[in-house]
Design a protein around this motif. Structure first.
Motif, PDB file in Angstrom:
ATOM      1  N   HIS A   1       0.636  -1.617   0.074  1.00  0.00           N
ATOM      2  CA  HIS A   1       0.027  -0.226  -0.087  1.00  0.00           C
ATOM      3  C   HIS A   1       0.569   1.180   0.454  1.00  0.00           C
ATOM      4  CE1 HIS A   1      -3.721   2.272   1.017  1.00  0.00           C
ATOM      5  NE2 HIS A   1      -2.628   3.385   1.811  1.00  0.00           N
ATOM      6  N   ALA A   2       1.733   1.146   1.143  1.00  0.00           N
ATOM      7  CA  ALA A   2       3.093   1.872   1.139  1.00  0.00           C
ATOM      8  C   ALA A   2       3.690   2.879  -0.605  1.00  0.00           C
ATOM      9  CB  ALA A   2       3.999   2.426   2.319  1.00  0.00           C
ATOM     10  N   HIS A   3       3.863   1.681  -0.953  1.00  0.00           N
ATOM     11  CA  HIS A   3       4.922   0.918  -1.683  1.00  0.00           C
ATOM     12  C   HIS A   3       3.403   2.268  -3.718  1.00  0.00           C
ATOM     13  CE1 HIS A   3       6.276  -0.391  -6.105  1.00  0.00           C
ATOM     14  NE2 HIS A   3       7.337  -0.215  -5.210  1.00  0.00           N
ATOM     15  N   HIS A   4       2.352   1.791  -3.472  1.00  0.00           N
ATOM     16  CA  HIS A   4       1.743   2.310  -4.059  1.00  0.00           C
ATOM     17  C   HIS A   4       1.462   4.145  -4.578  1.00  0.00           C
ATOM     18  CE1 HIS A   4      -1.314   2.228  -7.949  1.00  0.00           C
ATOM     19  NE2 HIS A   4      -2.318   3.004  -6.455  1.00  0.00           N
TER      20      HIS A   4
ATOM     21  N   HIS B   1       4.624   6.040  -5.046  1.00  0.00           N
ATOM     22  CA  HIS B   1       5.046   5.739  -6.471  1.00  0.00           C
ATOM     23  C   HIS B   1       3.674   6.500  -7.380  1.00  0.00           C
ATOM     24  CE1 HIS B   1       8.116   2.666  -5.242  1.00  0.00           C
ATOM     25  NE2 HIS B   1       8.913   3.362  -6.406  1.00  0.00           N
ATOM     26  N   THR B   2       2.547   6.460  -7.260  1.00  0.00           N
ATOM     27  CA  THR B   2       1.228   7.030  -7.599  1.00  0.00           C
ATOM     28  C   THR B   2       1.634   8.978  -7.822  1.00  0.00           C
ATOM     29  OG1 THR B   2      -0.031   6.907  -6.465  1.00  0.00           O
ATOM     30  CG2 THR B   2       0.122   5.200  -7.873  1.00  0.00           C
ATOM     31  N   GLN B   3       1.886   8.730  -6.454  1.00  0.00           N
ATOM     32  CA  GLN B   3       2.753  10.326  -6.293  1.00  0.00           C
ATOM     33  C   GLN B   3       3.658  10.764  -7.053  1.00  0.00           C
ATOM     34  OE1 GLN B   3       3.040  10.815  -2.251  1.00  0.00           O
ATOM     35  NE2 GLN B   3       0.404  10.480  -1.524  1.00  0.00           N
ATOM     36  N   GLU B   4       4.481  10.505  -7.570  1.00  0.00           N
ATOM     37  CA  GLU B   4       5.819  10.890  -8.804  1.00  0.00           C
ATOM     38  C   GLU B   4       5.231  11.309  -9.618  1.00  0.00           C
ATOM     39  OE1 GLU B   4       8.253  12.887  -9.672  1.00  0.00           O
ATOM     40  OE2 GLU B   4       8.568  11.522  -7.648  1.00  0.00           O
TER      41      GLU B   4
END
Length: 84
Positions: free
Chosen positions: A58-61, A64-67
């Motif tokens: 969840h944290a990874h997703h 990475h989607t915020q970049e």
């Protein structure tokens, strides 16, 4: 192979070695507890690792989607689930 890849930590998170040591220690303790007669020790360890993996994914997703700086670069496109 997919399950193996899901279990790996992204090198950008700098958590791989620490997580490997922590889960290895937990596994050793669970095995020791099971051998000493605690029947649910392995299941408890498995549940802990499963919970940690879900939290990491969840944290990874989220991270990475915020970049948004390099939307067309293959590295970031793959992490957003888009084809390059």
């Amino acid at each position: 192979m997919t399950r193996l890849c899901e279990a790996l930590l992204d090198p950008l998170s700098s958590q791989g070695i620490l997580t490997a040591l922590y889960t290895g220690l937990g596994a050793g303790r669970a095995i020791d507890a099971r051998l000493r007669g605690t029947p649910g020790a392995l299941d408890a360890h498995t549940a802990e690792v499963t919970t940690a993996r879900a939290a990491y994914r969840h944290a990874h997703h989220t991270a990475h989607t915020q970049e948004a700086r390099w939307p067309d670069h293959p590295f970031w496109s793959r992490r957003r689930g888009r084809a390059t």
